[in-house]
Design a protein around this motif. Sequence first.
Motif, short mmCIF file in Angstrom:
data_model
loop_
_atom_site.label_atom_id
_atom_site.label_comp_id
_atom_site.label_asym_id
_atom_site.label_seq_id
_atom_site.Cartn_x
_atom_site.Cartn_y
_atom_site.Cartn_z
N ALA A 107 0.84 -1.10 0.05
CA ALA A 107 0.14 0.03 -0.05
C ALA A 107 0.84 1.26 0.21
CB ALA A 107 -0.85 -0.02 1.40
N PHE A 108 1.97 1.18 0.51
CA PHE A 108 2.75 2.57 0.73
C PHE A 108 3.60 2.53 -0.61
CE2 PHE A 108 2.51 2.50 5.35
CZ PHE A 108 2.28 3.88 5.63
N ASP A 109 3.80 1.48 -1.27
CA ASP A 109 4.43 1.71 -2.35
C ASP A 109 3.64 2.43 -3.51
OD1 ASP A 109 6.90 0.50 -1.69
OD2 ASP A 109 6.31 -1.68 -2.34
N ASP A 110 2.21 1.82 -3.34
CA ASP A 110 1.36 2.54 -4.30
C ASP A 110 1.22 3.86 -3.84
OD1 ASP A 110 0.84 0.09 -5.14
OD2 ASP A 110 -0.86 -0.40 -4.19
N ILE A 111 1.00 4.15 -2.59
CA ILE A 111 1.09 5.80 -2.48
C ILE A 111 2.40 6.54 -2.90
CG2 ILE A 111 0.85 7.29 -0.31
CD1 ILE A 111 -0.66 5.18 1.10
N TYR A 112 3.41 5.94 -2.79
CA TYR A 112 4.69 6.59 -3.10
C TYR A 112 4.55 6.91 -4.63
CZ TYR A 112 9.60 7.02 -4.20
OH TYR A 112 10.86 7.50 -4.71
N THR A 113 4.33 5.75 -5.51
CA THR A 113 4.32 5.97 -6.86
C THR A 113 3.29 7.13 -7.12
OG1 THR A 113 4.53 3.85 -7.07
CG2 THR A 113 3.45 4.85 -8.93
#
Length: 418
Positions: A320-326
């Motif tokens: 989820a944090f990777d998606d937010i970062y992107t």
Amino acid sequence: MPTFQYEAMDNTGLEVKDTIDAPTEAEAQQIIRDKGFFVTKINEKGGGKKGKKGKPDKKKQQQGNQKKKSLALGGVKQKVLCTFTRQLSTLQDAGLPILRSLRILEGQSKPGPLKNSLMDVIDDIEGGSTLSEAMAKQPKCFDHLYVNMVKAGEAGGALEIILQRLAEFKEKAQSLKRKVQGAMIYPVAVVTVATLIVGFIMYWIIPKFKKIFDDFGSDLPGMTIMLIESSDFVVNYFYLFPMVPFAAWLLFKIIRKNKTGAYILDFLVLKIPLMGAIVSKSIVARTCRTLGTLISSGVPILEAIIIARDTAGNAVFVQAFDDIYTAIREGESMAGPLKETRIVDDMVVNMVDVGEETGALDTMLYKVADVYDEEVSVLVEGLINMLEPMMVVILGLIVGFIVIALFLPLVQLLNDLG
């Protein structure tokens, strides 16, 4: 009267070089300290160079530290690191130079990983490194979050404030951890004692009853046969029982080595009734507090998200944090991608949205963390209240089964004799 050449640092950390007349080196150092300077090197004119600690250069300093180092395995306990951070924050707030603060804390530290790391940090700073650069070389002691916050404090010229925030962050994280661990002590102790008692009955008591039943030669009820067979298994394969937890732990580690396996395991953990809610809310509290602390310290949002992601400890939240970062890197706000991940309640999304609009994202994240910390405490207390009657019922059923299975053949024998 002898003349001494010295090098020192003032309260701002700037280097000062001068000479001073004094009867002895000790009195010279005292005069220099009275001026508000911290002596790093002093020697008498015409004599050999001598450092404040009697170590003339960096190489000898490192050799001296190597001799002092004790054998220490593993990393630094969070409780010890939390205390160190609070003390360092206090010394910096008092206006002491960072090198003197570190020497004071290193001197009062007990032999162990922290003391060894501080020795190396002091050596690196004396060699020209900044505090964050020196701490980055000690990953077993200072993690990525710690180093980046110190780096932000150095860049903003507010190291004492950053250290204070870092100390508060670690203290609250430790407080939540202690609450969860303290609440689980009672159930774990009861289950452990009950397991030992049942194991004792199965290993020592049941075989004695089995001999009695064999001497009678009568047919045994199904419950008794099941109990005796279970006892035989315990007696014959008792060495397997300690291996079961180890095998389960090893299988868990192997599965988590695979990215897909780790995601599935963490997803299933989050779906466990009540326990999943505790895990989920504790992760949200920890990551929000981490993110809020980093943002308020001046760490860029993208770098803060990466650090907060590493503190999650759950593959679902990491994804989820990777998606937010992107999404943020592509120009979106944080609230929208956060809602799409579905890892938090709408309340959190709305508070983050308001925080972005008002420019107080760090404050909103702190509030989210406080709310979820409180919810975790309530859920843990509810779990304990639920576990207590469940354990009583389960233990009652086990004991009742054993008693009935042992006495049924005796009742049957009395009826046959009658």
